[in-house]
Each structure stands twice: as C-alpha cells, then as structure tokens.
Design a protein around this motif. Structure first.
Motif, PDB file in Angstrom:
ATOM      1  N   LYS A   7     -25.093 -29.796  -2.589  1.00  0.00           N
ATOM      2  CA  LYS A   7     -26.546 -29.745  -2.425  1.00  0.00           C
ATOM      3  C   LYS A   7     -26.919 -28.788  -1.304  1.00  0.00           C
ATOM      4  N   GLY A  27     -23.804 -24.303   8.955  1.00  0.00           N
ATOM      5  CA  GLY A  27     -23.034 -24.930   7.887  1.00  0.00           C
ATOM      6  C   GLY A  27     -22.998 -24.090   6.625  1.00  0.00           C
ATOM      7  N   LEU A  32     -27.501 -27.017   4.602  1.00  0.00           N
ATOM      8  CA  LEU A  32     -26.796 -28.078   3.880  1.00  0.00           C
ATOM      9  C   LEU A  32     -27.630 -29.356   3.922  1.00  0.00           C
ATOM     10  N   ALA A  33     -27.404 -30.233   2.966  1.00  0.00           N
ATOM     11  CA  ALA A  33     -28.136 -31.498   2.918  1.00  0.00           C
ATOM     12  C   ALA A  33     -27.947 -32.287   4.205  1.00  0.00           C
ATOM     13  N   ASP A  34     -26.714 -32.297   4.732  1.00  0.00           N
ATOM     14  CA  ASP A  34     -26.449 -33.024   5.984  1.00  0.00           C
ATOM     15  C   ASP A  34     -27.215 -32.442   7.156  1.00  0.00           C
ATOM     16  N   GLU A  35     -27.350 -31.142   7.190  1.00  0.00           N
ATOM     17  CA  GLU A  35     -28.093 -30.494   8.285  1.00  0.00           C
ATOM     18  C   GLU A  35     -29.586 -30.792   8.175  1.00  0.00           C
ATOM     19  N   TYR A  36     -30.107 -30.845   6.968  1.00  0.00           N
ATOM     20  CA  TYR A  36     -31.525 -31.148   6.793  1.00  0.00           C
ATOM     21  C   TYR A  36     -31.824 -32.563   7.257  1.00  0.00           C
ATOM     22  N   SER A  37     -30.943 -33.502   6.980  1.00  0.00           N
ATOM     23  CA  SER A  37     -31.198 -34.895   7.367  1.00  0.00           C
ATOM     24  C   SER A  37     -31.166 -35.084   8.881  1.00  0.00           C
ATOM     25  N   LEU A  38     -30.590 -34.116   9.613  1.00  0.00           N
ATOM     26  CA  LEU A  38     -30.540 -34.199  11.074  1.00  0.00           C
ATOM     27  C   LEU A  38     -31.829 -33.717  11.730  1.00  0.00           C
ATOM     28  N   PRO A  74     -20.300 -26.696  -0.786  1.00  0.00           N
ATOM     29  CA  PRO A  74     -21.214 -27.848  -0.752  1.00  0.00           C
ATOM     30  C   PRO A  74     -21.960 -27.945  -2.077  1.00  0.00           C
TER      31      PRO A  74
END
Length: 105
Positions: A84, A14, A98-104, A82
């Motif tokens: 964050k 990402g 990316l923030a979305d990748e970290y949350s996964l 992005p």
C-alpha cells in the motif's frame, strides 16, 4: 480540489529506500496523465501494488469514488515491495509515502 496546484513533489524515506526511482516516477505519471482533471481527487489517494504475471500493476482507489482503476506497468514486481502506498496533497506539497508512515502523521 486536491492535486491541482502542485508546488513540490516528494517521496518519503520509506518509499525512496523500498522502491526504484522509475516506480516512484510512475505514480506521478499516473496522477498527471490519468487522474488529474478526470476525477475530483481528495487530499489522500491510495494505490496498491499488485503482481500481474511478474509485472507491477498499480491499483488506484479513493473513498469517495466507486471506481477502482488498475494501471499495468513494464516494471518487474518484487515481493518485497510495499503493497500500500499513499499520496497526499498538503496545500500543493505532494508526497508519496508508505501506509505505515502515513499512520504516524
């Protein structure tokens, strides 16, 4: 203490597909030259990309630090970048994501 024994540096899919190489390199430059050895960093640090007069500013923050630092850059801001970005240190394997990748994870 995190970010002291670098064994490898990586950028997630990402990040690579949404930011130019020089912006990605700027994260490592900031960490190496302004954060390491100055602050005791956790395994997860956070940056936010800000628009300052059409240029990118990197806002650094971390939960255990009361300080927020903003680093100005010469790079043009793009509203599609992005906002964050997280940087993690997993036993010396440092990754920008990316923030979305970290949350996964």
């Amino acid at each position: 203490m995190a970010f002291t024994d670098t064994k490898g540096r990586y950028a997630s899919f990402g990040v690579v597909t949404s930011l130019p190489e020089e912006v990605i390199d700027a994260f490592w430059y900031i960490i190496d030259n302004y954060l390491k050895g100055v602050f005791q960093l956790n395994e997860l640090i956070q940056f936010e990309l800000l628009n300052k007069a059409g240029q990118i500013s990197f806002r650094f923050s971390e939960k255990n630090l009361p300080t927020t630092i903003i680093f100005d850059s010469p790079y043009s801001f793009d509203p599609f970048y992005p906002r964050k970005i997280y940087v993690t240190d997993n036993q010396g394997k440092e990754t920008i994501m990316l923030a979305d990748e970290y949350s996964l994870m």
